[in-house]
Design a protein around this motif. Structure first.
Motif, PDB file in Angstrom:
ATOM      1  N   ALA A  85       0.268  87.070  64.891  1.00 21.73           N
ATOM      2  CA  ALA A  85       1.465  86.397  64.350  1.00 21.73           C
ATOM      3  C   ALA A  85       1.340  84.885  64.531  1.00 21.73           C
ATOM      4  O   ALA A  85       1.709  84.103  63.635  1.00 21.73           O
ATOM      5  CB  ALA A  85       2.716  86.921  65.049  1.00 21.73           C
ATOM      6  N   LYS A  86       0.786  84.466  65.659  1.00 18.80           N
ATOM      7  CA  LYS A  86       0.626  83.028  65.932  1.00 18.80           C
ATOM      8  C   LYS A  86      -0.346  82.388  64.937  1.00 18.80           C
ATOM      9  O   LYS A  86      -0.094  81.290  64.421  1.00 18.80           O
ATOM     10  CB  LYS A  86       0.104  82.847  67.368  1.00 18.80           C
ATOM     11  N   PRO A 114      -0.427  94.529  72.849  1.00 20.67           N
ATOM     12  CA  PRO A 114       0.779  93.757  72.490  1.00 20.67           C
ATOM     13  C   PRO A 114       0.469  92.267  72.317  1.00 20.67           C
ATOM     14  O   PRO A 114       1.057  91.592  71.465  1.00 20.67           O
ATOM     15  CB  PRO A 114       1.716  93.990  73.687  1.00 20.67           C
ATOM     16  N   LEU A 115      -0.501  91.760  73.100  1.00 17.64           N
ATOM     17  CA  LEU A 115      -0.873  90.346  72.973  1.00 17.64           C
ATOM     18  C   LEU A 115      -1.647  90.102  71.681  1.00 17.64           C
ATOM     19  O   LEU A 115      -1.567  89.016  71.104  1.00 17.64           O
ATOM     20  CB  LEU A 115      -1.722  89.909  74.176  1.00 17.64           C
ATOM     21  N   GLU A 150       1.395  81.941  61.761  1.00 13.10           N
ATOM     22  CA  GLU A 150       2.343  80.820  61.869  1.00 13.10           C
ATOM     23  C   GLU A 150       1.609  79.471  61.774  1.00 13.10           C
ATOM     24  O   GLU A 150       2.091  78.535  61.150  1.00 13.10           O
ATOM     25  CB  GLU A 150       3.065  80.946  63.219  1.00 13.10           C
ATOM     26  N   THR A 165      -5.721  82.106  74.391  1.00 14.76           N
ATOM     27  CA  THR A 165      -5.556  83.530  74.031  1.00 14.76           C
ATOM     28  C   THR A 165      -5.598  84.340  75.328  1.00 14.76           C
ATOM     29  O   THR A 165      -6.508  85.127  75.546  1.00 14.76           O
ATOM     30  CB  THR A 165      -6.666  83.987  73.067  1.00 14.76           C
ATOM     31  N   SER A 205      -4.117  97.527  67.232  1.00 18.12           N
ATOM     32  CA  SER A 205      -3.192  97.022  68.256  1.00 18.12           C
ATOM     33  C   SER A 205      -1.802  97.638  68.101  1.00 18.12           C
ATOM     34  O   SER A 205      -1.018  97.649  69.040  1.00 18.12           O
ATOM     35  CB  SER A 205      -3.118  95.499  68.224  1.00 18.12           C
ATOM     36  N   GLN A 222      -1.020  91.596  68.871  1.00 14.12           N
ATOM     37  CA  GLN A 222       0.030  91.466  67.856  1.00 14.12           C
ATOM     38  C   GLN A 222       0.612  90.048  67.856  1.00 14.12           C
ATOM     39  O   GLN A 222       0.794  89.438  66.805  1.00 14.12           O
ATOM     40  CB  GLN A 222       1.137  92.493  68.121  1.00 14.12           C
ATOM     41  N   LYS A 223       0.900  89.530  69.066  1.00 13.24           N
ATOM     42  CA  LYS A 223       1.465  88.174  69.147  1.00 13.24           C
ATOM     43  C   LYS A 223       0.465  87.130  68.644  1.00 13.24           C
ATOM     44  O   LYS A 223       0.835  86.171  67.973  1.00 13.24           O
ATOM     45  CB  LYS A 223       1.824  87.853  70.612  1.00 13.24           C
ATOM     46  N   LEU A 224      -0.796  87.340  68.960  1.00 11.34           N
ATOM     47  CA  LEU A 224      -1.824  86.381  68.557  1.00 11.34           C
ATOM     48  C   LEU A 224      -1.974  86.356  67.037  1.00 11.34           C
ATOM     49  O   LEU A 224      -2.066  85.278  66.430  1.00 11.34           O
ATOM     50  CB  LEU A 224      -3.161  86.749  69.217  1.00 11.34           C
ATOM     51  N   ASP A 243      -5.086  94.440  63.612  1.00 18.78           N
ATOM     52  CA  ASP A 243      -3.648  94.671  63.427  1.00 18.78           C
ATOM     53  C   ASP A 243      -3.353  96.166  63.561  1.00 18.78           C
ATOM     54  O   ASP A 243      -2.456  96.579  64.290  1.00 18.78           O
ATOM     55  CB  ASP A 243      -3.233  94.132  62.057  1.00 18.78           C
TER      56      ASP A 243
END
Ligand code: FEO
Length: 400
Positions: free
Chosen positions: A210-211, A203-204, A214, A142, A245, A206-208, A242
């Protein structure tokens, strides 16, 4: 502190720092903090994270009440910042671990902190797992949450996420779980922590998130390295991360100022009147009374930030410079701004603050407003109109 069993054979074994009041510039004047470490007993026993060097003995006392450190097989370093790894040299000496699990960047960071080439590092990139017997550990890097070395450890059999700095709060307490304290206060402190620690990496986040979706991780409990363990409200704190961020502001403005002889303060109050009468929730914060880390959560939730300063020695007042430096480093996104202040003969502060705000990507929506010495009635009317103009810019951007 006594260990606390948080899941069957999984224990909180950290330390409570009742006295910490400043975490590199983040004021903890109200609450102190905790350093959480977790012991997982299985066919192999693993200790996740530790505490600062200052709390090593207290931590070992807690740990020894349930296990001889020599019986621990593995150490897991989710994050190298010294508040979670400072006890490591002593721990390695006592535990003599078979392996020390860390991220790829974690190994480099451990080497540059502790200079121990001889430790038994085992680098675990994202996706790697560790079998402890009845349970496995899934690792996920992370990066930048909160350092480049950071990682999560997920134990699917227990639906437990050990989340390092993420989802934490600074709150020293005898309780360990989210449902043992007031949820509103807990979320408020979590927002405060987010605004002062996590915000630049939104922004990270948000990506985390989503990961994690997934990966299909079914998370029932989140055990962060600071503060309370989320056993009843894990979904709420994930939803808050969420929301925060995404940095979607409210119809809100924050006026931040310092003043010499109260002229700038008088302007601040008149500007606030203009904002309030136009329908904007407004917070006025005098920097002699509000620490920069208490201002940041207000800025995080606001669309507009208005800075005021008297001109002093051809520049802005020092507390205003401090606030701007702190805010710029935390990179709040999508803000609009305006600047005001009184002056005696030169009046450079407004221009200087404007330039710094622009360099911090704050959109200046109204020309700076300066008043010479003490504001007149007409000046105060202009201040109110200045506030109303900012209010209209907020309304144009933020749906009701
Ligand atoms: Fe709690 Fe990034 O250390």
């Amino acid at each position: 502190m006594q260990p606390v069993e948080i899941k069957k054979n999984i224990y909180w074994v950290g330390a409570v720092d009742w006295n910490l009041r400043n975490f590199h510039g983040y004021s903890l004047a109200r609450q102190g903090t905790t350093y959480n470490a977790y012991l997982v007993k299985d066919e192999k026993t693993a200790l996740f994270d530790s505490v600062p060097a200052t709390h090593t003995e207290e931590f070992l006392h807690t740990l020894r009440s349930i296990i001889d450190p020599a019986a621990i097989d593995y150490l897991v370093v989710n994050h190298v910042e010294p508040d979670h790894s400072g006890a490591l040299p002593k721990l390695v000496e006592l535990v003599k671990p078979e392996k020390i699990f860390c991220s790829p960047v974690g190994k480099q960071t451990l080497l540059s902190h502790y200079h121990r080439e001889d430790w038994p590092y085992e680098v675990v990139p994202s996706g790697q797992t560790l079998n402890l017997g009845q349970r496995t550990v899934h690792f996920l890097e992370t990066r930048m949450l909160h350092w480049p070395d950071s990682m999560f450890s997920f134990l699917p059999e227990d639906k437990l996420l050990i989340s390092s700095d993420a989802f934490g709060q600074n709150w020293a307490a005898s309780e360990r779980f989210d449902d043992q304290v007031d949820l509103g206060a807990l979320l408020d402190l979590s927002a405060n922590y987010y605004a002062n620690i996590i915000l630049p990496f939104s922004p990270l986040v948000q990506k985390l998130l989503a990961k994690i979706k997934e990966l299909g991780w079914e998370i029932e409990m989140i055990a962060p390295d600071h503060g309370f363990i989320w056993r009843s409200h894990a979904a709420e704190i994930v939803a808050k991360y969420d929301q925060w961020s995404r940095q979607i502001p409210g119809r809100k403005a924050v006026i931040v100022y310092d003043t010499m002889w109260k002229s700038t303060e008088t302007m601040a109050k008149a500007i606030a009147e203009g904002l309030i009468k136009t329908g904007i929730s407004t917070r006025i914060m005098h920097l002699k009374n509000a620490h920069h880390s208490d201002v940041m959560p207000e800025i995080m939730h606001a669309q507009a930030v208005l800075f005021g300063s008297s001109t002093h020695n051809n520049g802005m007042l020092p507390l205003v410079a401090d606030m701007l430096t702190y805010m710029k480093g935390l990179k709040p996104q999508g803000k609009i701004g305006a600047v005001f202040g009184s002056y005696g003969w030169s009046g450079e502060a407004v221009k200087q603050i404007t330039e710094i705000l622009q360099s911090a990507k704050v959109e200046i929506v109204v020309d700076g407003l300066r008043v010479k010495n003490v504001p007149t009635v007409l000046d105060l009317e202009e201040c109110m109109e200045f506030g109303s103009k900012v209010a209209r810019e907020i309304i144009a951007r933020v749906p009701e």
